[in-house]
Design a protein around this motif. Sequence first.
Motif, PDB file in Angstrom:
ATOM      1  N   LEU A   1      -8.980   1.413  -4.025  1.00  0.00           N
ATOM      2  CA  LEU A   1      -7.628   1.264  -4.574  1.00  0.00           C
ATOM      3  C   LEU A   1      -7.314  -0.209  -4.781  1.00  0.00           C
ATOM      4  O   LEU A   1      -8.003  -1.087  -4.252  1.00  0.00           O
ATOM      5  CB  LEU A   1      -6.616   1.893  -3.615  1.00  0.00           C
ATOM      6  CG  LEU A   1      -6.877   3.369  -3.273  1.00  0.00           C
ATOM      7  CD1 LEU A   1      -6.079   3.781  -2.058  1.00  0.00           C
ATOM      8  CD2 LEU A   1      -6.546   4.234  -4.475  1.00  0.00           C
TER       9      LEU A   1
ATOM     10  N   ILE B   1       0.878  -1.172   0.000  1.00  0.00           N
ATOM     11  CA  ILE B   1       0.000   0.000   0.000  1.00  0.00           C
ATOM     12  C   ILE B   1       0.914   1.220   0.000  1.00  0.00           C
ATOM     13  O   ILE B   1       1.616   1.468   0.987  1.00  0.00           O
ATOM     14  CB  ILE B   1      -0.911   0.029   1.241  1.00  0.00           C
ATOM     15  CG1 ILE B   1      -1.800  -1.207   1.263  1.00  0.00           C
ATOM     16  CG2 ILE B   1      -1.742   1.311   1.256  1.00  0.00           C
ATOM     17  CD1 ILE B   1      -2.620  -1.342   2.526  1.00  0.00           C
TER      18      ILE B   1
ATOM     19  N   ASP C   1       5.099   3.550   3.045  1.00  0.00           N
ATOM     20  CA  ASP C   1       4.550   2.413   2.304  1.00  0.00           C
ATOM     21  C   ASP C   1       4.371   1.255   3.288  1.00  0.00           C
ATOM     22  O   ASP C   1       5.227   1.021   4.142  1.00  0.00           O
ATOM     23  CB  ASP C   1       5.497   1.971   1.195  1.00  0.00           C
ATOM     24  CG  ASP C   1       5.570   2.959   0.041  1.00  0.00           C
ATOM     25  OD1 ASP C   1       4.845   3.970   0.069  1.00  0.00           O
ATOM     26  OD2 ASP C   1       6.368   2.708  -0.878  1.00  0.00           O
TER      27      ASP C   1
ATOM     28  N   SER D   1      -1.297   6.710  -1.280  1.00  0.00           N
ATOM     29  CA  SER D   1      -2.682   6.278  -1.478  1.00  0.00           C
ATOM     30  C   SER D   1      -3.662   7.253  -0.838  1.00  0.00           C
ATOM     31  O   SER D   1      -3.451   7.725   0.279  1.00  0.00           O
ATOM     32  CB  SER D   1      -2.899   4.888  -0.867  1.00  0.00           C
ATOM     33  OG  SER D   1      -2.096   3.934  -1.510  1.00  0.00           O
TER      34      SER D   1
END
Length: 174
Positions: free
Chosen positions: A47, A37, A159, A41
Motif C-alpha cells: 500500500l 494509514i 485510521d 487498508s
Amino acid sequence: MKKKLILFALCAFICASCGTVQSIIKSSFPYTATLVIPASSATGTTLTAISQGNSFDQNFAKNGNNGARVSDVHIVSAKMVATIPSDFNIGNLVSAKIYMAKANGDGEVMVASRTDIGSNSGNNIVLDIDNTHFLDELVREKSVRIKMVYQLRNKISLDASLRVVLGITADPTK
C-alpha cells in the motif's frame, strides 16, 4: 532604536543568505511529513501513503527556500512516530519504505526503509537510512512529496497517523 532595528535586519539578511548558515539550518531542521494509514487498508498487500514534506526553509523563507546555497545534501537519520492514536503500535506494519520526490512525483528517491519491523515495536521506530543519493535538487524545491510504501501485518480499527522525520546534512555551496 530605529537604527539598531535596521542594522539587525541587515545582519539577519546577510547571515540568511550565507551558504554556511544555510547548511546549518538545513542540517538542524528536519523534513517532516504526516502519513495516514486508513483503517480500510488490507493486510498482506503493498500500500501507499503520500503527504507533503515540510522543512524550516519552506515554512519561513520569504521566497521559498535557499537550497541553492547548499550542496552534497543527504539523509543522516530517519524516524517514524505514531501521532494519532499516540499509542498506535508501529509493529502493525511488516515493512515501510520512505521516498522523497518533487511535489509532482518526479525525481523520486528512496531515503529510508525498514523491512524487519517487529510486531511489538511500540509507537516509534528508527528507520534504516539510504544516504547513497544526493538530494540537492529536492531541497531546492518549494515543496517535496514524502511517500511511504508499506505492508500491514494486522488489520487496524482506526485510521493511524504516522509522523516521519527525515534529518539531512548539507555543505555550503562552493
